[in-house]
Write an enzyme that holds these catalytic residues in place. Sequence first.
Site, PDB file in Angstrom:
ATOM      1  N   CYS A  22       1.252  -1.287  -0.045  1.00  0.00           N
ATOM      2  CA  CYS A  22      -0.008  -0.114  -0.034  1.00  0.00           C
ATOM      3  C   CYS A  22       0.803   0.947  -0.168  1.00  0.00           C
ATOM      4  O   CYS A  22       2.128   1.267   0.665  1.00  0.00           O
ATOM      5  CB  CYS A  22      -0.674  -0.119   1.052  1.00  0.00           C
ATOM      6  SG  CYS A  22      -1.591   1.660   1.854  1.00  0.00           S
TER       7      CYS A  22
ATOM      8  N   GLU B 290      -8.570  -0.959  -3.370  1.00  0.00           N
ATOM      9  CA  GLU B 290      -8.786   0.525  -3.380  1.00  0.00           C
ATOM     10  C   GLU B 290      -9.965   0.596  -2.683  1.00  0.00           C
ATOM     11  O   GLU B 290     -10.787   1.867  -2.528  1.00  0.00           O
ATOM     12  CB  GLU B 290      -8.373   0.697  -5.154  1.00  0.00           C
ATOM     13  CG  GLU B 290      -7.370   0.876  -5.126  1.00  0.00           C
ATOM     14  CD  GLU B 290      -6.263   0.983  -4.262  1.00  0.00           C
ATOM     15  OE1 GLU B 290      -6.445   2.039  -3.699  1.00  0.00           O
ATOM     16  OE2 GLU B 290      -5.051   0.610  -4.683  1.00  0.00           O
TER      17      GLU B 290
ATOM     18  N   HIS C   5     -10.143   0.759   0.904  1.00  0.00           N
ATOM     19  CA  HIS C   5      -9.875   2.535   1.018  1.00  0.00           C
ATOM     20  C   HIS C   5     -11.133   3.253   1.264  1.00  0.00           C
ATOM     21  O   HIS C   5     -11.026   4.706   1.931  1.00  0.00           O
ATOM     22  CB  HIS C   5      -8.748   2.727   0.168  1.00  0.00           C
ATOM     23  CG  HIS C   5      -7.336   2.356   0.485  1.00  0.00           C
ATOM     24  ND1 HIS C   5      -7.171   3.194   1.219  1.00  0.00           N
ATOM     25  CD2 HIS C   5      -6.754   1.592  -0.377  1.00  0.00           C
ATOM     26  CE1 HIS C   5      -5.802   2.597   1.507  1.00  0.00           C
ATOM     27  NE2 HIS C   5      -5.030   2.251   0.681  1.00  0.00           N
TER      28      HIS C   5
HETATM   29 ZN   LIG Z   1      -3.638   0.952  -0.384  1.00  0.00          ZN
END
Ligand SMILES: [Zn+2]
Length: 183
Positions: A89, A132, A135
């Site tokens: 990440c 993603e 996130h």
């Molecule tokens: Zn990430």
Amino acid sequence: MAIRPIRLFGDQVLRQKSVPVVDFDKELRDLVQDLSDTMIDANGGGIAAPQIGVGLRVFTYVFEGEVGHVVNPVVELVGDEEQFGQEGCLSIPGLPFDCRRHLQVVTTGFTMHGEPLRVEGNGRLSVIIQHETDHLDGILFLDRLDPQNREAAEAAIRAAEWSGGIVPEIRLSPHAPLRPGSR
Ligand SMILES: [Zn+2]
């Protein structure tokens, strides 16, 4: 456009739930461009808006040389098969760990121009889409590690120069297991 500073683990913006995009305007197009520029500059496979401090449901990715983006993604897990492989990440730089993911997903959403979009992801692209989209819900891949890898990650983050020795908060994923007994 611009390469933006990437928020690092410990920054609370990474733990907040992002809100859906409502206005498909120039501001959104600038955001997508900044995400793409920042991702490519950092040599990442994907980046989500919270990672540059913007709480909107947008991410960009690069796969097999093609840069893409999804606005307001909705991810559907396809089938039962899982994969287990190294994941990293941009907000946790230099610290990859093995993580379990669904093998295949389909995401629907919109382009920055408001056109409907559908991306089928297998293998690596599937990992990027899941990572993603997580996130956007304030979930980090650390949350999805098995206990042994999670401990190793905690120690590694504490020791990392960029973290300043913070004791990080790693959460157990709020999501239900992919299927009962799978973790
Ligand atoms: Zn990430």
